[in-house]
Design a protein around this motif. Sequence first.
Motif, PDB file in Angstrom:
ATOM      1  N   THR A  77       4.734 -10.418  -7.542  1.00 19.42           N
ATOM      2  CA  THR A  77       5.520 -11.284  -7.455  1.00 19.42           C
ATOM      3  C   THR A  77       6.697 -10.682  -6.474  1.00 19.42           C
ATOM      4  OG1 THR A  77       6.574 -10.340  -9.271  1.00 19.42           O
ATOM      5  CG2 THR A  77       5.439 -12.273  -9.789  1.00 19.42           C
ATOM      6  N   GLN A  78       7.085  -9.678  -6.397  1.00 20.63           N
ATOM      7  CA  GLN A  78       8.035  -9.228  -5.503  1.00 20.63           C
ATOM      8  C   GLN A  78       7.502  -9.284  -4.053  1.00 20.63           C
ATOM      9  OE1 GLN A  78       8.895  -5.136  -6.673  1.00 20.63           O
ATOM     10  NE2 GLN A  78       9.689  -5.835  -8.337  1.00 20.63           N
ATOM     11  N   SER A  79       6.294  -9.147  -3.758  1.00 16.23           N
ATOM     12  CA  SER A  79       5.889  -9.353  -2.448  1.00 16.23           C
ATOM     13  C   SER A  79       5.694 -10.727  -1.947  1.00 16.23           C
ATOM     14  CB  SER A  79       4.486  -8.751  -2.235  1.00 16.23           C
ATOM     15  OG  SER A  79       3.557  -9.089  -2.928  1.00 16.23           O
ATOM     16  N   ALA A  80       5.566 -11.542  -2.927  1.00 10.59           N
ATOM     17  CA  ALA A  80       5.445 -13.071  -2.822  1.00 10.59           C
ATOM     18  C   ALA A  80       6.897 -13.613  -2.501  1.00 10.59           C
ATOM     19  CB  ALA A  80       4.904 -13.835  -3.936  1.00 10.59           C
ATOM     20  N   ALA A  81       7.841 -13.108  -3.206  1.00 12.53           N
ATOM     21  CA  ALA A  81       9.180 -13.362  -3.058  1.00 12.53           C
ATOM     22  C   ALA A  81       9.867 -13.276  -1.633  1.00 12.53           C
ATOM     23  CB  ALA A  81      10.109 -12.946  -3.937  1.00 12.53           C
ATOM     24  N   SER A  82       9.100 -12.029  -1.029  1.00 14.14           N
ATOM     25  CA  SER A  82       9.454 -11.475   0.310  1.00 14.14           C
ATOM     26  C   SER A  82       8.962 -12.244   1.634  1.00 14.14           C
ATOM     27  CB  SER A  82       9.150 -10.372   0.343  1.00 14.14           C
ATOM     28  OG  SER A  82       7.850  -9.842   0.552  1.00 14.14           O
ATOM     29  N   VAL A  83       8.106 -13.211   1.218  1.00 16.06           N
ATOM     30  CA  VAL A  83       7.399 -14.034   2.153  1.00 16.06           C
ATOM     31  C   VAL A  83       8.157 -15.183   2.725  1.00 16.06           C
ATOM     32  CG1 VAL A  83       5.797 -15.746   2.808  1.00 16.06           C
ATOM     33  CG2 VAL A  83       5.081 -13.761   1.226  1.00 16.06           C
ATOM     34  N   ASP A 110       2.013 -10.397   3.309  1.00 12.61           N
ATOM     35  CA  ASP A 110       2.652  -9.455   2.294  1.00 12.61           C
ATOM     36  C   ASP A 110       1.809  -9.375   0.995  1.00 12.61           C
ATOM     37  OD1 ASP A 110       4.951  -8.844   3.836  1.00 12.61           O
ATOM     38  OD2 ASP A 110       5.850 -10.862   3.389  1.00 12.61           O
ATOM     39  N   VAL A 111       1.453 -10.568   0.612  1.00 11.77           N
ATOM     40  CA  VAL A 111       0.603 -10.715  -0.773  1.00 11.77           C
ATOM     41  C   VAL A 111      -0.673 -10.045  -0.578  1.00 11.77           C
ATOM     42  CG1 VAL A 111       1.993 -12.548  -1.813  1.00 11.77           C
ATOM     43  CG2 VAL A 111      -0.038 -13.051  -0.515  1.00 11.77           C
ATOM     44  N   ALA A 112      -1.346  -9.940   0.663  1.00  5.34           N
ATOM     45  CA  ALA A 112      -2.652  -9.463   0.593  1.00  5.34           C
ATOM     46  C   ALA A 112      -2.372  -7.941   0.462  1.00  5.34           C
ATOM     47  CB  ALA A 112      -2.950  -9.755   2.201  1.00  5.34           C
ATOM     48  N   THR A 113      -1.265  -7.209   1.265  1.00  2.14           N
ATOM     49  CA  THR A 113      -0.731  -5.916   0.785  1.00  2.14           C
ATOM     50  C   THR A 113      -0.741  -5.607  -0.705  1.00  2.14           C
ATOM     51  OG1 THR A 113       0.228  -6.082   2.912  1.00  2.14           O
ATOM     52  CG2 THR A 113       0.908  -4.111   1.635  1.00  2.14           C
ATOM     53  N   SER A 114      -0.107  -6.365  -1.285  1.00  4.90           N
ATOM     54  CA  SER A 114       0.317  -5.958  -2.724  1.00  4.90           C
ATOM     55  C   SER A 114      -1.276  -6.392  -3.554  1.00  4.90           C
ATOM     56  CB  SER A 114       1.313  -6.884  -3.492  1.00  4.90           C
ATOM     57  OG  SER A 114       1.082  -8.245  -3.627  1.00  4.90           O
ATOM     58  N   LEU A 115      -1.872  -7.335  -3.229  1.00  4.91           N
ATOM     59  CA  LEU A 115      -3.202  -7.494  -4.100  1.00  4.91           C
ATOM     60  C   LEU A 115      -4.248  -6.470  -3.784  1.00  4.91           C
ATOM     61  CD1 LEU A 115      -3.500 -11.287  -3.225  1.00  4.91           C
ATOM     62  CD2 LEU A 115      -3.226 -10.151  -5.414  1.00  4.91           C
ATOM     63  N   SER A 118       8.235  -2.694  -1.032  1.00  8.29           N
ATOM     64  CA  SER A 118       9.374  -2.649  -0.252  1.00  8.29           C
ATOM     65  C   SER A 118       8.823  -3.280   1.079  1.00  8.29           C
ATOM     66  CB  SER A 118       9.617  -1.356   0.317  1.00  8.29           C
ATOM     67  OG  SER A 118      10.044  -0.388  -1.005  1.00  8.29           O
ATOM     68  N   LYS A 119       9.790  -3.929   1.818  1.00  9.78           N
ATOM     69  CA  LYS A 119       9.630  -4.690   3.014  1.00  9.78           C
ATOM     70  C   LYS A 119      10.580  -4.430   3.834  1.00  9.78           C
ATOM     71  CE  LYS A 119       8.626  -9.233   5.155  1.00  9.78           C
ATOM     72  NZ  LYS A 119       7.958 -10.640   4.794  1.00  9.78           N
ATOM     73  N   GLN A 139      17.516  -9.229   8.102  1.00  9.58           N
ATOM     74  CA  GLN A 139      17.507  -9.110   6.564  1.00  9.58           C
ATOM     75  C   GLN A 139      17.079 -10.219   5.720  1.00  9.58           C
ATOM     76  OE1 GLN A 139      18.319  -6.312   5.113  1.00  9.58           O
ATOM     77  NE2 GLN A 139      18.326  -7.158   3.128  1.00  9.58           N
ATOM     78  N   VAL A 140      17.621 -11.570   6.376  1.00 13.92           N
ATOM     79  CA  VAL A 140      17.295 -12.627   5.502  1.00 13.92           C
ATOM     80  C   VAL A 140      15.639 -12.946   5.401  1.00 13.92           C
ATOM     81  CG1 VAL A 140      17.651 -14.403   7.580  1.00 13.92           C
ATOM     82  CG2 VAL A 140      17.807 -15.102   5.111  1.00 13.92           C
ATOM     83  N   TYR A 141      14.972 -13.252   6.386  1.00 10.97           N
ATOM     84  CA  TYR A 141      13.575 -13.215   6.200  1.00 10.97           C
ATOM     85  C   TYR A 141      12.933 -13.007   7.710  1.00 10.97           C
ATOM     86  CZ  TYR A 141      13.891 -18.317   7.842  1.00 10.97           C
ATOM     87  OH  TYR A 141      14.372 -19.137   8.586  1.00 10.97           O
ATOM     88  N   ASP A 142      11.548 -12.598   7.641  1.00 13.95           N
ATOM     89  CA  ASP A 142      10.894 -12.308   8.702  1.00 13.95           C
ATOM     90  C   ASP A 142       9.620 -11.633   8.335  1.00 13.95           C
ATOM     91  OD1 ASP A 142      10.189 -12.072  11.523  1.00 13.95           O
ATOM     92  OD2 ASP A 142      12.080 -10.838  12.012  1.00 13.95           O
ATOM     93  N   PHE A 143       8.857 -11.576   9.294  1.00 14.75           N
ATOM     94  CA  PHE A 143       7.440 -10.760   8.977  1.00 14.75           C
ATOM     95  C   PHE A 143       7.848  -9.296   8.836  1.00 14.75           C
ATOM     96  CE2 PHE A 143       5.953 -14.628  10.405  1.00 14.75           C
ATOM     97  CZ  PHE A 143       4.754 -14.980   9.569  1.00 14.75           C
ATOM     98  N   ALA A 144       6.935  -8.544   8.229  1.00 13.72           N
ATOM     99  CA  ALA A 144       7.241  -7.079   8.020  1.00 13.72           C
ATOM    100  C   ALA A 144       7.128  -6.306   9.107  1.00 13.72           C
ATOM    101  CB  ALA A 144       6.341  -6.435   7.105  1.00 13.72           C
TER     102      ALA A 144
END
Lengths: 330, 153
Positions: free
Chosen positions: A100-106, A170-175, A235-236, A241-246
Amino acid sequence: MKSFELHDAGTVQEAVALLNKFGPSAKIVAGGSDLVTGVMKDWVHGKGMPIPEKLIDVTAIPEMIGITIAANGGATIGAATTLTSITESKDLDQKWAVLTQSAASVASPLIRNFGTLGGNINQRPRCWFLRGEHFDCYKKGGDFCFAVTGDNRYHAIIGGELCYIVHPSDVATSLLALNASANIAGPSGTRAVAFDSYFTGPREDVLRENVLKHDELMVNVTIPALAPNTKTAWSKLKDRQVYDFALVSVAVVVTQENGAWRDGRIVLGGVAPVPYRAKVIEQALVGKNIKDTIKAAASTLKTVARPMSLNAYKVDLAINLIERTVLNAL
Amino acid sequence: MKQILRLRINNQNYEVYAPIHKTLLEILREDLNLTGTKHGCELGECGTCTVLIDGEPVLSCLILPVAVQGRAITTIEGMADGIMPHPLQTAFAELGAAQCGYCTPGMLLTSKALLDQNPQPTRDEIKHALAGNLCRCTGYTKIYEAVEQASKT
């Protein structure tokens, strides 16, 4: 944008039949945020990356939407489930917070409201040469990687060969850290592929990033229950700060025994053409007290990293972020 | 390829005969003359083209209109109640929460979606909700204050 035909699929079988009928000129569309902004634009194409002529919309297929918690403690998430639905799922957050955290960082909330799980996992890379008009690179079917001699500050530090993209999801990384699997439907039925073997590097086939064939569709993702005493962290790091690719992201799943690393996974995003499982670090931690060992273990990333001319900074970022994320998980 | 699109925008039904590859943003601005929705980066990065679909903020530059037929689309033109501005619009005007104003329609709609779901948001919740709407004049403080003021009315 170039014109196309749009076909609505009502069932998985219908979507697969359409893919089969149309051949490689057809692509699956769900949220469409990458397809519409990137892939469909007239300038992102080459002989190995044709602009799709037909789109098959899968957002009305009921079995591809929603989150189910199984009796065995695992979860199944439909590939057309929005990222917002995942970030807002209390069931998922309680058990698999790294997801859920990785999804929220997308991206931003505005994109997560229509961007989907399957779309995020299967999106094309962000390499600015790939996305640029005048660069006929390997991934577009050309015969050169412009990152080797050009500005490669965001490119791979591990596992680049031929093509030096980093996997953008991001979610691929956590999955992958959660040892999840993809369920794929094709003309001859369905198959389950663990994310361990789902992503493919440029040496295997530079024109794609995963095992999904042109006539196959990711239906859902299955996550197994975590072992007792298992914790997760995410972590990403990004330029903005606001949003971007990792620049670098880290997903940690760790099973502890008296402060020691018993089992677990450390997976990095933004560093390699695939979500990268840092086995060298996991092995350095096995059986050892995590707090005492993590600093030295994280620095073993140097033994596998091969940075390019402008991205050695990512090795240091990754090592520090791994240490921080593992400690956050405890 | 052209087709007839049936869209429900601001509680009004529209029929448009348009190429299938036009984005919702292009249909709104070019075919329906609803030019309150602004055209920014066209890459899903700036948020100025925000509209609400069934009350949720999304980016009209990335949405294919065929995919949102039959759903409730709200644009900035549908925010006021007749000649009565929405409380957020009043608060933005009173506090000067617009500088050049180009991000304002998107800011207002995203804020409306937030307040509809969470009528008393904290400053942090406001920041998170507005994370996808960029203000190039960087006037964020007034925008946050305006959302807070509207949440109290």
